[in-house]
Write a protein that holds these residues in place. Structure first.
Motif, PDB file in Angstrom:
ATOM      1  N   LEU A  56       3.497  -3.866   2.456  1.00 29.52           N
ATOM      2  CA  LEU A  56       3.232  -3.941   3.883  1.00 29.52           C
ATOM      3  C   LEU A  56       2.011  -3.100   4.246  1.00 29.52           C
ATOM      4  O   LEU A  56       1.138  -3.541   5.004  1.00 29.52           O
ATOM      5  CB  LEU A  56       4.452  -3.508   4.701  1.00 29.52           C
ATOM      6  N   ALA A  57       1.910  -1.919   3.681  1.00 27.12           N
ATOM      7  CA  ALA A  57       0.750  -1.065   3.941  1.00 27.12           C
ATOM      8  C   ALA A  57      -0.528  -1.736   3.427  1.00 27.12           C
ATOM      9  O   ALA A  57      -1.564  -1.700   4.096  1.00 27.12           O
ATOM     10  CB  ALA A  57       0.947   0.305   3.291  1.00 27.12           C
ATOM     11  N   LEU A  58      -0.458  -2.368   2.261  1.00 28.74           N
ATOM     12  CA  LEU A  58      -1.615  -3.105   1.744  1.00 28.74           C
ATOM     13  C   LEU A  58      -2.015  -4.231   2.692  1.00 28.74           C
ATOM     14  O   LEU A  58      -3.201  -4.429   2.969  1.00 28.74           O
ATOM     15  CB  LEU A  58      -1.312  -3.682   0.356  1.00 28.74           C
ATOM     16  N   ALA A  59      -1.032  -4.965   3.188  1.00 31.72           N
ATOM     17  CA  ALA A  59      -1.321  -6.070   4.109  1.00 31.72           C
ATOM     18  C   ALA A  59      -1.991  -5.538   5.371  1.00 31.72           C
ATOM     19  O   ALA A  59      -2.930  -6.157   5.891  1.00 31.72           O
ATOM     20  CB  ALA A  59      -0.041  -6.830   4.447  1.00 31.72           C
ATOM     21  N   TRP A  60      -1.546  -4.392   5.866  1.00 34.19           N
ATOM     22  CA  TRP A  60      -2.158  -3.802   7.055  1.00 34.19           C
ATOM     23  C   TRP A  60      -3.597  -3.375   6.780  1.00 34.19           C
ATOM     24  O   TRP A  60      -4.473  -3.534   7.621  1.00 34.19           O
ATOM     25  CB  TRP A  60      -1.335  -2.626   7.551  1.00 34.19           C
ATOM     26  N   LEU A  70      -3.643  -9.422   1.647  1.00 34.09           N
ATOM     27  CA  LEU A  70      -3.321  -8.704   0.414  1.00 34.09           C
ATOM     28  C   LEU A  70      -4.504  -8.718  -0.548  1.00 34.09           C
ATOM     29  O   LEU A  70      -4.820  -7.712  -1.186  1.00 34.09           O
ATOM     30  CB  LEU A  70      -2.082  -9.308  -0.252  1.00 34.09           C
ATOM     31  N   ASP A  71      -5.170  -9.865  -0.642  1.00 34.08           N
ATOM     32  CA  ASP A  71      -6.342  -9.986  -1.507  1.00 34.08           C
ATOM     33  C   ASP A  71      -7.445  -9.028  -1.063  1.00 34.08           C
ATOM     34  O   ASP A  71      -8.063  -8.343  -1.885  1.00 34.08           O
ATOM     35  CB  ASP A  71      -6.833 -11.435  -1.486  1.00 34.08           C
ATOM     36  N   ALA A  72      -7.684  -8.945   0.243  1.00 36.21           N
ATOM     37  CA  ALA A  72      -8.706  -8.038   0.780  1.00 36.21           C
ATOM     38  C   ALA A  72      -8.348  -6.576   0.517  1.00 36.21           C
ATOM     39  O   ALA A  72      -9.220  -5.759   0.190  1.00 36.21           O
ATOM     40  CB  ALA A  72      -8.887  -8.272   2.281  1.00 36.21           C
ATOM     41  N   ALA A  73      -7.074  -6.259   0.634  1.00 37.50           N
ATOM     42  CA  ALA A  73      -6.641  -4.880   0.380  1.00 37.50           C
ATOM     43  C   ALA A  73      -6.816  -4.515  -1.085  1.00 37.50           C
ATOM     44  O   ALA A  73      -7.273  -3.410  -1.405  1.00 37.50           O
ATOM     45  CB  ALA A  73      -5.187  -4.698   0.797  1.00 37.50           C
ATOM     46  N   ILE A  82       2.033  -8.647  -7.359  1.00 37.57           N
ATOM     47  CA  ILE A  82       1.258  -8.813  -6.127  1.00 37.57           C
ATOM     48  C   ILE A  82       0.459 -10.112  -6.196  1.00 37.57           C
ATOM     49  O   ILE A  82       0.412 -10.877  -5.223  1.00 37.57           O
ATOM     50  CB  ILE A  82       0.332  -7.607  -5.887  1.00 37.57           C
ATOM     51  N   CYS A  83      -0.131 -10.389  -7.332  1.00 36.75           N
ATOM     52  CA  CYS A  83      -0.937 -11.609  -7.487  1.00 36.75           C
ATOM     53  C   CYS A  83      -0.066 -12.859  -7.395  1.00 36.75           C
ATOM     54  O   CYS A  83      -0.491 -13.864  -6.818  1.00 36.75           O
ATOM     55  CB  CYS A  83      -1.704 -11.570  -8.808  1.00 36.75           C
ATOM     56  N   ARG A  84       1.147 -12.806  -7.932  1.00 35.30           N
ATOM     57  CA  ARG A  84       2.067 -13.944  -7.809  1.00 35.30           C
ATOM     58  C   ARG A  84       2.446 -14.154  -6.344  1.00 35.30           C
ATOM     59  O   ARG A  84       2.502 -15.280  -5.860  1.00 35.30           O
ATOM     60  CB  ARG A  84       3.318 -13.736  -8.668  1.00 35.30           C
ATOM     61  N   LEU A  85       2.661 -13.064  -5.625  1.00 39.12           N
ATOM     62  CA  LEU A  85       2.963 -13.150  -4.199  1.00 39.12           C
ATOM     63  C   LEU A  85       1.780 -13.754  -3.437  1.00 39.12           C
ATOM     64  O   LEU A  85       1.971 -14.611  -2.571  1.00 39.12           O
ATOM     65  CB  LEU A  85       3.310 -11.774  -3.630  1.00 39.12           C
ATOM     66  N   ILE A  86       0.568 -13.336  -3.762  1.00 38.10           N
ATOM     67  CA  ILE A  86      -0.625 -13.890  -3.114  1.00 38.10           C
ATOM     68  C   ILE A  86      -0.709 -15.390  -3.367  1.00 38.10           C
ATOM     69  O   ILE A  86      -0.958 -16.171  -2.447  1.00 38.10           O
ATOM     70  CB  ILE A  86      -1.903 -13.166  -3.599  1.00 38.10           C
ATOM     71  N   LEU A  87      -0.482 -15.802  -4.598  1.00 36.73           N
ATOM     72  CA  LEU A  87      -0.547 -17.224  -4.946  1.00 36.73           C
ATOM     73  C   LEU A  87       0.490 -18.028  -4.168  1.00 36.73           C
ATOM     74  O   LEU A  87       0.181 -19.068  -3.575  1.00 36.73           O
ATOM     75  CB  LEU A  87      -0.328 -17.398  -6.457  1.00 36.73           C
ATOM     76  N   ARG A  88       1.706 -17.544  -4.127  1.00 39.35           N
ATOM     77  CA  ARG A  88       2.774 -18.255  -3.408  1.00 39.35           C
ATOM     78  C   ARG A  88       2.542 -18.233  -1.897  1.00 39.35           C
ATOM     79  O   ARG A  88       2.816 -19.214  -1.207  1.00 39.35           O
ATOM     80  CB  ARG A  88       4.144 -17.643  -3.734  1.00 39.35           C
ATOM     81  N   ALA A  89       2.038 -17.121  -1.371  1.00 36.50           N
ATOM     82  CA  ALA A  89       1.751 -17.041   0.059  1.00 36.50           C
ATOM     83  C   ALA A  89       0.643 -18.026   0.429  1.00 36.50           C
ATOM     84  O   ALA A  89       0.688 -18.642   1.492  1.00 36.50           O
ATOM     85  CB  ALA A  89       1.365 -15.614   0.441  1.00 36.50           C
ATOM     86  N   GLY A 141      -7.004  -4.997   8.431  1.00 31.17           N
ATOM     87  CA  GLY A 141      -7.895  -4.138   9.201  1.00 31.17           C
ATOM     88  C   GLY A 141      -7.177  -3.232  10.182  1.00 31.17           C
ATOM     89  O   GLY A 141      -7.817  -2.507  10.943  1.00 31.17           O
ATOM     90  N   THR A 142      -5.851  -3.260  10.179  1.00 31.24           N
ATOM     91  CA  THR A 142      -5.083  -2.360  11.034  1.00 31.24           C
ATOM     92  C   THR A 142      -5.356  -0.915  10.628  1.00 31.24           C
ATOM     93  O   THR A 142      -5.431  -0.024  11.474  1.00 31.24           O
ATOM     94  CB  THR A 142      -3.579  -2.669  10.935  1.00 31.24           C
ATOM     95  N   TYR A 143      -5.484  -0.692   9.333  1.00 29.72           N
ATOM     96  CA  TYR A 143      -5.832   0.604   8.766  1.00 29.72           C
ATOM     97  C   TYR A 143      -7.012   0.409   7.832  1.00 29.72           C
ATOM     98  O   TYR A 143      -7.171  -0.653   7.236  1.00 29.72           O
ATOM     99  CB  TYR A 143      -4.669   1.194   7.959  1.00 29.72           C
ATOM    100  N   ASP A 144      -7.805   1.455   7.683  1.00 24.97           N
ATOM    101  CA  ASP A 144      -8.873   1.487   6.697  1.00 24.97           C
ATOM    102  C   ASP A 144      -8.278   2.039   5.396  1.00 24.97           C
ATOM    103  O   ASP A 144      -7.254   2.740   5.443  1.00 24.97           O
ATOM    104  CB  ASP A 144      -9.987   2.411   7.235  1.00 24.97           C
ATOM    105  N   GLN A 145      -8.919   1.750   4.266  1.00 23.74           N
ATOM    106  CA  GLN A 145      -8.349   2.267   3.013  1.00 23.74           C
ATOM    107  C   GLN A 145      -8.317   3.794   2.982  1.00 23.74           C
ATOM    108  O   GLN A 145      -7.496   4.378   2.279  1.00 23.74           O
ATOM    109  CB  GLN A 145      -9.059   1.707   1.780  1.00 23.74           C
ATOM    110  N   THR A 146      -9.168   4.450   3.781  1.00 29.71           N
ATOM    111  CA  THR A 146      -9.127   5.915   3.851  1.00 29.71           C
ATOM    112  C   THR A 146      -7.898   6.402   4.615  1.00 29.71           C
ATOM    113  O   THR A 146      -7.558   7.585   4.556  1.00 29.71           O
ATOM    114  CB  THR A 146     -10.399   6.480   4.517  1.00 29.71           C
ATOM    115  N   GLU A 147      -7.236   5.498   5.333  1.00 31.23           N
ATOM    116  CA  GLU A 147      -6.032   5.833   6.083  1.00 31.23           C
ATOM    117  C   GLU A 147      -4.764   5.368   5.364  1.00 31.23           C
ATOM    118  O   GLU A 147      -3.736   5.133   5.983  1.00 31.23           O
ATOM    119  CB  GLU A 147      -6.087   5.181   7.472  1.00 31.23           C
TER     120      GLU A 147
END
Length: 140
Positions: A78-82, A122-125, A10-17, A86-92
């Protein structure tokens, strides 16, 4: 929550993104700029040295990284990105994961690649779930 996707992936993806998001198309020197205030003494764009040429290799690497993931890992990303967007809260989380699971792999990849600020989302999630890329992938 326990991640299905390795944190270093995930961190490698964040760096490349982030690298992908930082790329802006260089302006064609033959085009007339609309705002002459941005010209330097020679008539060139004043900030052109700050432009990073588009690097198809970075986009291809992000695409390949996503394509190499297992189906449940791609759903998780994808769920993490959402959640990060802010599309979903972590409780959702269960709802986000279920909705992401309704898409096929190609749709998930397209959604991720087309998402502005993917790295930030992704970083925020990760932060929302008490994960961090700090120190990941660094040799001590």
């Amino acid at each position: 929550m326990e991640l299905l996707t390795p944190l270093d992936t995930i961190c490698r993806l964040i760096l490349r993104a982030r690298e992908l998001e930082a790329q802006i198309p260089a302006q064609d020197p033959d085009e007339d700029p609309e705002d002459v205030d941005d010209l330097d003494d020679e008539g060139d764009q004043a900030l052109s040295v700050l432009e990073d040429e588009l690097n198809d290799g970075v986009e291809e690497e992000v695409q390949a990284l996503l394509e190499d993931l297992a189906d449940d890992q791609l759903t998780e990303l994808l769920a993490l990105a959402w959640v990060g967007r802010g599309t979903y809260d972590q409780t959702e989380w269960d709802d986000a994961f279920a909705e992401a699971g309704e898409l096929d792999s190609e749709e998930r990849i397209d959604e991720l690649l087309d998402m502005p600020l993917l790295a930030s989302h992704l970083d925020a999630a990760l932060a929302a779930f008490d994960f961090s890329c700090d120190g990941v992938g660094q040799n001590d």
